[in-house]
Design a protein around this motif. Structure first.
Motif, PDB file in Angstrom:
ATOM      1  N   ARG A   1      39.105  -5.062 -40.209  1.00 26.43           N
ATOM      2  CA  ARG A   1      38.351  -4.517 -39.078  1.00 26.43           C
ATOM      3  C   ARG A   1      37.275  -5.485 -38.614  1.00 26.43           C
ATOM      4  O   ARG A   1      36.746  -6.264 -39.399  1.00 26.43           O
ATOM      5  N   LEU A   2      36.966  -5.411 -37.334  1.00 21.65           N
ATOM      6  CA  LEU A   2      35.876  -6.189 -36.768  1.00 21.65           C
ATOM      7  C   LEU A   2      34.566  -5.583 -37.272  1.00 21.65           C
ATOM      8  O   LEU A   2      34.328  -4.391 -37.090  1.00 21.65           O
ATOM      9  N   PRO A   3      33.700  -6.388 -37.919  1.00 24.55           N
ATOM     10  CA  PRO A   3      32.466  -5.833 -38.516  1.00 24.55           C
ATOM     11  C   PRO A   3      31.395  -5.526 -37.457  1.00 24.55           C
ATOM     12  O   PRO A   3      30.402  -6.245 -37.319  1.00 24.55           O
ATOM     13  N   ILE A   4      31.606  -4.456 -36.716  1.00 25.97           N
ATOM     14  CA  ILE A   4      30.699  -4.069 -35.638  1.00 25.97           C
ATOM     15  C   ILE A   4      29.250  -3.926 -36.105  1.00 25.97           C
ATOM     16  O   ILE A   4      28.328  -4.370 -35.405  1.00 25.97           O
ATOM     17  N   PRO A   5      28.976  -3.308 -37.282  1.00 27.51           N
ATOM     18  CA  PRO A   5      27.576  -3.187 -37.714  1.00 27.51           C
ATOM     19  C   PRO A   5      26.866  -4.530 -37.832  1.00 27.51           C
ATOM     20  O   PRO A   5      25.682  -4.644 -37.502  1.00 27.51           O
ATOM     21  N   LEU A   6      27.568  -5.563 -38.301  1.00 26.37           N
ATOM     22  CA  LEU A   6      26.946  -6.885 -38.419  1.00 26.37           C
ATOM     23  C   LEU A   6      26.688  -7.503 -37.046  1.00 26.37           C
ATOM     24  O   LEU A   6      25.681  -8.188 -36.839  1.00 26.37           O
ATOM     25  N   ILE A   7      27.595  -7.270 -36.111  1.00 26.20           N
ATOM     26  CA  ILE A   7      27.405  -7.763 -34.743  1.00 26.20           C
ATOM     27  C   ILE A   7      26.190  -7.071 -34.124  1.00 26.20           C
ATOM     28  O   ILE A   7      25.349  -7.716 -33.475  1.00 26.20           O
ATOM     29  N   GLU A   8      26.083  -5.756 -34.338  1.00 28.33           N
ATOM     30  CA  GLU A   8      24.924  -5.017 -33.844  1.00 28.33           C
ATOM     31  C   GLU A   8      23.640  -5.519 -34.491  1.00 28.33           C
ATOM     32  O   GLU A   8      22.600  -5.628 -33.825  1.00 28.33           O
ATOM     33  N   ALA A   9      23.687  -5.808 -35.793  1.00 27.44           N
ATOM     34  CA  ALA A   9      22.509  -6.316 -36.496  1.00 27.44           C
ATOM     35  C   ALA A   9      22.048  -7.638 -35.884  1.00 27.44           C
ATOM     36  O   ALA A   9      20.846  -7.859 -35.687  1.00 27.44           O
ATOM     37  N   PHE A  10      23.006  -8.500 -35.557  1.00 29.85           N
ATOM     38  CA  PHE A  10      22.688  -9.798 -34.951  1.00 29.85           C
ATOM     39  C   PHE A  10      21.973  -9.609 -33.615  1.00 29.85           C
ATOM     40  O   PHE A  10      20.935 -10.222 -33.349  1.00 29.85           O
ATOM     41  N   PHE A  11      22.500  -8.719 -32.780  1.00 28.70           N
ATOM     42  CA  PHE A  11      21.882  -8.503 -31.468  1.00 28.70           C
ATOM     43  C   PHE A  11      20.545  -7.765 -31.586  1.00 28.70           C
ATOM     44  O   PHE A  11      19.639  -7.973 -30.777  1.00 28.70           O
TER      45      PHE A  11
END
Length: 205
Positions: free
Chosen positions: A176-186
């Motif tokens: 799966r695409l790690p959406i929580p980590l992408i959100e954390a970055f932004f």
């Protein structure tokens, strides 16, 4: 992923640990920024922090309950069962409203802060400018906690991360695409942007 961390034989929730780190980091941010802004009263910061904490607690639980509304209705429709076994009823109700939803906490905390400033006749804009960067900063840690716990997961994707012990069974075994980590970055980018804008505004004054 890593829902619990072993600490000398005691399991600690990774999400809870990240939330604690988020709170400590926000306190550190407030302390550093307070030193640079003479117009902010530290007593008001302490009191509004308590109001916000209460708003977050209430708001996050209310929204969690709303997301489980149909289950709550079903629970109440069979209330006679839980009256016979009170501990069972409390346990079932705790399961339905015992969780917390971030957006409910955000709304509850914002309402509590606004009410405090209005009731005490403080400058809402001044304190909001000071405190708002804490939102993406705290959310940064929260999103990492969600990733570690596996409670929030992204869509299936050929490149990403595969959960093996997520608290949500459906998330396991699929890349799966790690959406929580992408959100954390932004979130951390938003925090930096708000911090730069706020500090520039202070310098102009």
């Amino acid at each position: 992923m890593l829902s619990y961390i072993d600490f000398f034989g005691y399991p600690i929730s990774s999400y809870g640990l990240m939330v604690a780190l988020g709170v400590v980091t926000c306190i550190l941010y407030v302390y550093i920024q307070y030193k640079r802004h003479p117009g902010i009263n530290y007593v008001n910061i302490i009191f509004v922090a308590l109001w916000i904490a209460l708003g977050i607690f209430v708001g996050s639980h209310i929204l969690y309950g709303i997301t489980n509304f149909s289950k709550i209705v079903k629970l109440l429709s069979n209330a006679e069962i839980y009256f016979e076994d009170f501990s069972l009823g409390i346990s079932a109700l705790g399961t339905l409203i015992g969780g917390m939803v971030f957006y409910g906490g955000l709304i509850g905390g914002a309402i509590a802060a606004f009410l405090y400033f209005k009731l005490t006749k403080k400058d809402v804009g001044l304190y909001c400018d000071f405190l708002v960067p804490c939102i993406p900063l705290f959310h940064f840690f929260g999103r990492i906690g969600c990733f570690l716990g596996g409670c929030c997961y992204g869509i299936e994707y050929p490149i990403g991360f595969t959960y093996t012990n997520s608290v949500v069974e459906a998330a396991n075994g699929v890349c799966r695409l790690p959406i929580p980590l992408i959100e954390a970055f932004f979130n951390i980018l938003i925090f930096i942007l708000l911090l730069v804008c706020y500090n520039k505004n202070i310098m102009k004054k």
